[in-house]
Write a protein that holds these residues in place. Structure first.
Motif, PDB file in Angstrom:
ATOM      1  N   LEU A 159      16.771 -13.181  -6.505  1.00 60.68           N
ATOM      2  CA  LEU A 159      17.668 -12.286  -5.780  1.00 60.68           C
ATOM      3  C   LEU A 159      17.976 -11.032  -6.600  1.00 60.68           C
ATOM      4  CD1 LEU A 159      19.314 -12.040  -3.155  1.00 60.68           C
ATOM      5  CD2 LEU A 159      21.241 -13.085  -4.368  1.00 60.68           C
ATOM      6  N   THR A 160      18.223 -11.229  -7.889  1.00 55.80           N
ATOM      7  CA  THR A 160      18.501 -10.105  -8.780  1.00 55.80           C
ATOM      8  C   THR A 160      17.298  -9.169  -8.857  1.00 55.80           C
ATOM      9  OG1 THR A 160      19.964 -11.493 -10.128  1.00 55.80           O
ATOM     10  CG2 THR A 160      19.207  -9.447 -11.115  1.00 55.80           C
ATOM     11  N   PHE A 161      16.099  -9.743  -8.975  1.00 55.31           N
ATOM     12  CA  PHE A 161      14.877  -8.938  -9.023  1.00 55.31           C
ATOM     13  C   PHE A 161      14.686  -8.141  -7.739  1.00 55.31           C
ATOM     14  CE2 PHE A 161      10.361  -8.627  -7.866  1.00 55.31           C
ATOM     15  CZ  PHE A 161       9.924  -7.798  -8.886  1.00 55.31           C
ATOM     16  N   SER A 162      14.978  -8.765  -6.601  1.00 54.24           N
ATOM     17  CA  SER A 162      14.810  -8.093  -5.312  1.00 54.24           C
ATOM     18  C   SER A 162      15.719  -6.874  -5.206  1.00 54.24           C
ATOM     19  CB  SER A 162      15.107  -9.071  -4.169  1.00 54.24           C
ATOM     20  OG  SER A 162      14.219 -10.170  -4.203  1.00 54.24           O
ATOM     21  N   PHE A 163      16.996  -7.061  -5.537  1.00 57.26           N
ATOM     22  CA  PHE A 163      17.935  -5.946  -5.460  1.00 57.26           C
ATOM     23  C   PHE A 163      17.598  -4.859  -6.479  1.00 57.26           C
ATOM     24  CE2 PHE A 163      20.861  -8.887  -3.199  1.00 57.26           C
ATOM     25  CZ  PHE A 163      21.142  -8.054  -2.113  1.00 57.26           C
ATOM     26  N   TYR A 164      17.163  -5.270  -7.662  1.00 61.75           N
ATOM     27  CA  TYR A 164      16.780  -4.293  -8.687  1.00 61.75           C
ATOM     28  C   TYR A 164      15.605  -3.442  -8.204  1.00 61.75           C
ATOM     29  CZ  TYR A 164      14.602  -2.465 -12.930  1.00 61.75           C
ATOM     30  OH  TYR A 164      14.021  -1.646 -13.865  1.00 61.75           O
ATOM     31  N   THR A 165      14.601  -4.096  -7.633  1.00 65.88           N
ATOM     32  CA  THR A 165      13.426  -3.395  -7.123  1.00 65.88           C
ATOM     33  C   THR A 165      13.811  -2.393  -6.038  1.00 65.88           C
ATOM     34  OG1 THR A 165      12.032  -5.329  -7.585  1.00 65.88           O
ATOM     35  CG2 THR A 165      11.151  -3.684  -6.046  1.00 65.88           C
ATOM     36  N   ILE A 166      14.690  -2.828  -5.139  1.00 65.02           N
ATOM     37  CA  ILE A 166      15.138  -1.948  -4.055  1.00 65.02           C
ATOM     38  C   ILE A 166      15.896  -0.752  -4.606  1.00 65.02           C
ATOM     39  CG2 ILE A 166      16.731  -1.777  -2.096  1.00 65.02           C
ATOM     40  CD1 ILE A 166      15.965  -4.723  -1.470  1.00 65.02           C
ATOM     41  N   PHE A 167      16.862  -1.011  -5.481  1.00 66.95           N
ATOM     42  CA  PHE A 167      17.697   0.071  -6.000  1.00 66.95           C
ATOM     43  C   PHE A 167      16.884   1.095  -6.791  1.00 66.95           C
ATOM     44  CE2 PHE A 167      21.675  -2.829  -6.007  1.00 66.95           C
ATOM     45  CZ  PHE A 167      21.885  -2.532  -4.665  1.00 66.95           C
ATOM     46  N   ILE A 168      15.956   0.599  -7.623  1.00 68.01           N
ATOM     47  CA  ILE A 168      15.142   1.511  -8.437  1.00 68.01           C
ATOM     48  C   ILE A 168      14.288   2.415  -7.556  1.00 68.01           C
ATOM     49  CG2 ILE A 168      13.109   1.599  -9.942  1.00 68.01           C
ATOM     50  CD1 ILE A 168      15.586   1.230 -11.542  1.00 68.01           C
ATOM     51  N   ASN A 169      13.586   1.827  -6.598  1.00 67.43           N
ATOM     52  CA  ASN A 169      12.700   2.615  -5.735  1.00 67.43           C
ATOM     53  C   ASN A 169      13.486   3.516  -4.794  1.00 67.43           C
ATOM     54  OD1 ASN A 169       9.719   1.678  -6.152  1.00 67.43           O
ATOM     55  ND2 ASN A 169      10.905  -0.197  -6.192  1.00 67.43           N
ATOM     56  N   GLN A 170      14.616   3.029  -4.297  1.00 65.18           N
ATOM     57  CA  GLN A 170      15.445   3.863  -3.435  1.00 65.18           C
ATOM     58  C   GLN A 170      16.043   5.029  -4.223  1.00 65.18           C
ATOM     59  OE1 GLN A 170      18.395   1.691  -1.210  1.00 65.18           O
ATOM     60  NE2 GLN A 170      19.408   3.536  -0.484  1.00 65.18           N
ATOM     61  N   PHE A 171      16.418   4.754  -5.462  1.00 64.41           N
ATOM     62  CA  PHE A 171      16.948   5.813  -6.320  1.00 64.41           C
ATOM     63  C   PHE A 171      15.916   6.913  -6.516  1.00 64.41           C
ATOM     64  CE2 PHE A 171      17.149   7.638 -10.608  1.00 64.41           C
ATOM     65  CZ  PHE A 171      18.409   8.209 -10.589  1.00 64.41           C
ATOM     66  N   ILE A 172      14.664   6.524  -6.766  1.00 65.18           N
ATOM     67  CA  ILE A 172      13.597   7.511  -6.988  1.00 65.18           C
ATOM     68  C   ILE A 172      13.353   8.332  -5.726  1.00 65.18           C
ATOM     69  CG2 ILE A 172      11.155   7.836  -7.545  1.00 65.18           C
ATOM     70  CD1 ILE A 172      11.333   5.192  -9.147  1.00 65.18           C
ATOM     71  N   ILE A 173      13.229   7.651  -4.590  1.00 64.93           N
ATOM     72  CA  ILE A 173      12.919   8.343  -3.329  1.00 64.93           C
ATOM     73  C   ILE A 173      14.042   9.282  -2.918  1.00 64.93           C
ATOM     74  CG2 ILE A 173      12.569   7.996  -0.840  1.00 64.93           C
ATOM     75  CD1 ILE A 173      10.966   5.473  -1.561  1.00 64.93           C
ATOM     76  N   THR A 174      15.284   8.801  -2.989  1.00 62.80           N
ATOM     77  CA  THR A 174      16.418   9.656  -2.612  1.00 62.80           C
ATOM     78  C   THR A 174      16.569  10.825  -3.576  1.00 62.80           C
ATOM     79  OG1 THR A 174      17.933   8.171  -3.811  1.00 62.80           O
ATOM     80  CG2 THR A 174      17.714   7.845  -1.433  1.00 62.80           C
ATOM     81  N   ASN A 175      16.232  10.601  -4.845  1.00 62.62           N
ATOM     82  CA  ASN A 175      16.316  11.682  -5.831  1.00 62.62           C
ATOM     83  C   ASN A 175      15.263  12.749  -5.565  1.00 62.62           C
ATOM     84  OD1 ASN A 175      15.559  12.925  -8.674  1.00 62.62           O
ATOM     85  ND2 ASN A 175      17.649  12.175  -8.839  1.00 62.62           N
ATOM     86  N   ILE A 176      14.050  12.305  -5.243  1.00 64.23           N
ATOM     87  CA  ILE A 176      12.974  13.256  -4.942  1.00 64.23           C
ATOM     88  C   ILE A 176      13.306  14.064  -3.685  1.00 64.23           C
ATOM     89  CG2 ILE A 176      10.565  13.444  -4.183  1.00 64.23           C
ATOM     90  CD1 ILE A 176       9.920  11.082  -6.005  1.00 64.23           C
ATOM     91  N   LYS A 177      13.848  13.372  -2.662  1.00 69.61           N
ATOM     92  CA  LYS A 177      14.180  14.036  -1.402  1.00 69.61           C
ATOM     93  C   LYS A 177      15.553  14.705  -1.435  1.00 69.61           C
ATOM     94  CE  LYS A 177      13.083  11.993   2.412  1.00 69.61           C
ATOM     95  NZ  LYS A 177      13.051  10.994   3.504  1.00 69.61           N
ATOM     96  N   LYS A 178      16.275  14.504  -2.557  1.00 68.21           N
ATOM     97  CA  LYS A 178      17.623  15.062  -2.719  1.00 68.21           C
ATOM     98  C   LYS A 178      18.552  14.617  -1.588  1.00 68.21           C
ATOM     99  CE  LYS A 178      15.900  19.059  -5.304  1.00 68.21           C
ATOM    100  NZ  LYS A 178      16.129  18.390  -6.584  1.00 68.21           N
TER     101      LYS A 178
END
Length: 232
Positions: free
Chosen positions: A69-88
């Motif tokens: 569960l921890t790995f799943s949320f970590y994976t989501i947060f990391i990738n979402q952070f990157i995508i939202t940061n790129i798209k501002k």
């Protein structure tokens, strides 16, 4: 696909964001260390799966579930952070939950296909190869889900189409990823020989932090590649 351009963008984004994401990486590393069952920490190469399962206790199973569960949320947060940061864009928890549903659908689908292939194909290596190929074809749907918030079915179909049109470039990315992981792993292992003399058994935490930071860069590369494929 211009791999040099993607790597240049990724390096720039890594330098720009690594300080912001490092606390999350440290937190995940500590939690994963805590939730990893002791039986897995002391896992021996010669142990087979049957012996491992027989030795696992209830609290080991509970800890393993927390680890997943921890790995799943970590994976989501990391990738979402990157995508939202790129798209501002603004980071939304609702989008994280939506991405989690896709991840669950993807893994359930792969698991069911695995069971089906095991029944009809008596060659384990071939089954694993098919599952890895299917994983690649569904992998980009995770980015599509975070990026566009389409339905899970649309994400699966769009991921398949995107992969089908970019097989050659995806193969190059996979080779680059494997080579990078090999270099990162050997470099960190060598560094670990020195840190173990200073930090003792806790050096594993430091080593994992460095590994996840390096993996964060690779995640940025894959996401920039996704945006490159999407434009085409």
């Amino acid at each position: 696909m211009n791999i040099e351009k993607i790597l240049s963008k990724s390096a720039s984004k890594f330098r720009e964001t690594v300080r912001s994401v490092t606390p999350l990486i440290i937190l995940y590393t500590i939690l994963s260390y805590i939730f990893t069952p002791s039986i897995l920490r002391d896992l021996q190469i010669e142990q087979n799966l049957d012996n491992l399962m027989s030795e696992m206790k209830n609290h080991d199973i509970f800890s393993s579930l927390l680890l997943v569960l921890t790995f799943s949320f970590y994976t989501i947060f990391i990738n979402q952070f990157i995508i939202t940061n790129i798209k501002k864009q603004i980071f939304k928890i609702s989008d994280s939950i939506s991405a989690l549903t896709y991840m669950l659908v993807m893994f359930i689908l792969l698991f069911l296909l695995f069971l089906f292939l095991v029944i009809i194909i008596p060659i384990p290596d071939l089954v694993i190869l098919f599952i890895l190929i299917l994983y690649v074809y569904t992998f980009f749907g995770f980015y599509i889900k975070i990026d566009t918030q389409k339905s899970n079915l649309e994400c699966l179909l769009n991921s398949y189409i995107l992969c089908l049109k970019n097989l050659k470039n995806i193969f190059k990315l996979i080779l680059f990823h494997i080579l990078a992981i090999i270099i990162i792993t050997y470099s960190i292992v060598i560094l670990g020989l020195f840190t173990s003399q200073i930090a003792g058994s806790y050096s594993i935490i430091l080593i994992n932090i460095l590994f996840y930071i390096a993996s964060y860069f690779l995640s940025i590369v894959w996401i920039y590649a996704y945006f490159d494929f999407k434009q085409k």
